[in-house]
Design an enzyme around this catalytic site. Structure first.
Site, PDB file in Angstrom:
ATOM      1  N   ASP A  75       0.853  -1.197   0.000  1.00 41.70           N
ATOM      2  CA  ASP A  75       0.000   0.000   0.000  1.00 41.70           C
ATOM      3  C   ASP A  75       0.885   1.242   0.000  1.00 41.70           C
ATOM      4  OD1 ASP A  75      -1.753   2.183   1.043  1.00 41.70           O
ATOM      5  OD2 ASP A  75      -3.198   0.557   1.322  1.00 41.70           O
TER       6      ASP A  75
ATOM      7  N   ASN B 219     -12.997  -3.231   3.089  1.00 38.87           N
ATOM      8  CA  ASN B 219     -14.047  -2.215   3.168  1.00 38.87           C
ATOM      9  C   ASN B 219     -14.970  -2.288   1.953  1.00 38.87           C
ATOM     10  OD1 ASN B 219     -12.786  -1.165   5.505  1.00 38.87           O
ATOM     11  ND2 ASN B 219     -11.415   0.099   4.272  1.00 38.87           N
TER      12      ASN B 219
ATOM     13  N   GLN C 127     -14.412   2.568   2.140  1.00 35.49           N
ATOM     14  CA  GLN C 127     -13.833   2.189   0.853  1.00 35.49           C
ATOM     15  C   GLN C 127     -13.568   3.445   0.018  1.00 35.49           C
ATOM     16  OE1 GLN C 127     -16.209  -0.495  -1.577  1.00 35.49           O
ATOM     17  NE2 GLN C 127     -14.450  -1.044  -2.860  1.00 35.49           N
TER      18      GLN C 127
ATOM     19  N   HIS D 258     -10.589  -5.194  -2.711  1.00 36.39           N
ATOM     20  CA  HIS D 258      -9.235  -5.472  -2.211  1.00 36.39           C
ATOM     21  C   HIS D 258      -9.299  -5.828  -0.743  1.00 36.39           C
ATOM     22  CE1 HIS D 258     -10.025  -1.148  -1.877  1.00 36.39           C
ATOM     23  NE2 HIS D 258      -9.317  -1.180  -0.778  1.00 36.39           N
TER      24      HIS D 258
ATOM     25  N   HIS E 146      -7.015  -5.654   2.779  1.00 37.98           N
ATOM     26  CA  HIS E 146      -5.837  -5.084   3.438  1.00 37.98           C
ATOM     27  C   HIS E 146      -5.227  -6.136   4.362  1.00 37.98           C
ATOM     28  CE1 HIS E 146      -6.796  -0.712   2.687  1.00 37.98           C
ATOM     29  NE2 HIS E 146      -8.018  -1.204   2.579  1.00 37.98           N
TER      30      HIS E 146
HETATM   31  P1  5GP Z   1      -9.815   1.433   0.868  1.00 37.33           P
HETATM   32  O1  5GP Z   1      -9.909   2.719   1.655  1.00 37.33           O
HETATM   33  O2  5GP Z   1     -10.539   1.551  -0.449  1.00 37.33           O
HETATM   34  O3  5GP Z   1     -10.190   0.213   1.625  1.00 37.33           O
HETATM   35  O4  5GP Z   1      -8.283   1.258   0.580  1.00 37.33           O
HETATM   36  C1  5GP Z   1      -7.621   1.856  -0.492  1.00 37.33           C
HETATM   37  C2  5GP Z   1      -6.143   1.725  -0.188  1.00 37.33           C
HETATM   38  O5  5GP Z   1      -5.441   1.860  -1.416  1.00 37.33           O
HETATM   39  C3  5GP Z   1      -5.591   2.805   0.756  1.00 37.33           C
HETATM   40  O6  5GP Z   1      -4.968   2.175   1.859  1.00 37.33           O
HETATM   41  C4  5GP Z   1      -4.614   3.583  -0.118  1.00 37.33           C
HETATM   42  O7  5GP Z   1      -3.474   3.979   0.598  1.00 37.33           O
HETATM   43  C5  5GP Z   1      -4.270   2.590  -1.206  1.00 37.33           C
HETATM   44  N1  5GP Z   1      -3.951   3.166  -2.501  1.00 37.33           N
HETATM   45  C6  5GP Z   1      -4.678   4.101  -3.183  1.00 37.33           C
HETATM   46  N2  5GP Z   1      -4.114   4.346  -4.382  1.00 37.33           N
HETATM   47  C7  5GP Z   1      -3.018   3.533  -4.464  1.00 37.33           C
HETATM   48  C8  5GP Z   1      -2.035   3.328  -5.477  1.00 37.33           C
HETATM   49  O8  5GP Z   1      -2.042   3.948  -6.549  1.00 37.33           O
HETATM   50  N3  5GP Z   1      -1.072   2.400  -5.227  1.00 37.33           N
HETATM   51  C9  5GP Z   1      -1.036   1.690  -4.049  1.00 37.33           C
HETATM   52  N4  5GP Z   1      -0.046   0.796  -3.907  1.00 37.33           N
HETATM   53  N5  5GP Z   1      -1.954   1.862  -3.065  1.00 37.33           N
HETATM   54  C10 5GP Z   1      -2.922   2.775  -3.275  1.00 37.33           C
END
Ligand code: 5GP
Ligand code: ZN
Length: 136
Positions: free
Chosen positions: A32, A88, A95, A101, A103
């Site tokens: 991440d 999420n 999310q 995805h 984590h």
């Molecule tokens: P969510 O909030 O949707 O459950 O998690 C999205 C996650 O994706 C966040 O922890 C954020 O830091 C990560 N993230 C967002 N854009 C990118 C990206 O371009 N590359 C990587 N490696 N992680 C990303």
């Protein structure tokens, strides 16, 4: 199926480079970019599914098996003291990227992160009412 406007489709399929930890026919596991702790990783399916509701059963099963494999590997290689698996669905649930995805967040005794919730104190009738709505 891929979604042309989805950044995780592009990352999962190698069109955008990422810090890849593992790849197979169905998934890519990456670091991440905004990690909660050292080693925070994401399991991304190569196909586009917006969330858990859309995930086919066989992909869901493989995702959990992969989470188990990566968790063991991260425990061994990082020496973490614990690990959270978080997933999420929907903006209300936190999310921000609408490609399914998982984590994997390694936890260290001194990591200073707070991942959790305030426990409620429901009455027995409330629990029973909710149970009746969900039971299957
Ligand atoms: P969510 O909030 O949707 O459950 O998690 C999205 C996650 O994706 C966040 O922890 C954020 O830091 C990560 N993230 C967002 N854009 C990118 C990206 O371009 N590359 C990587 N490696 N992680 C990303
Ligand atoms: Zn996608």
């Amino acid at each position: 199926m891929k979604n042309e406007n989805c950044i995780f489709c592009k990352i999962a399929n190698g069109e955008i480079p990422s810090k890849t930890l593992y790849e197979d026919d169905l998934f890519r596991v990456i670091l991440d970019l905004g990690p909660a702790t050292k080693g925070h990783a994401l399991i991304l399916p190569k196909e586009h599914f917006a969330n858990l509701y859309e995930l086919p059963d066989d992909t869901a099963a493989r995702a959990m098996i992969l989470a188990k494999k990566m968790a063991a590997l991260m425990k061994d290689r990082l020496g973490c003291d614990g690990l959270n698996v978080i997933q999420n669905n929907g903006e209300t649930a936190g999310q921000t990227v609408f490609h399914f995805h998982m984590h994997l967040i390694p936890r260290y005794e001194d990591d200073g992160q707070k991942i959790g919730w305030e426990p409620g104190k429901p009455k027995e009738e409330e629990l029973e009412e909710i149970r009746k709505r969900i039971v299957c």
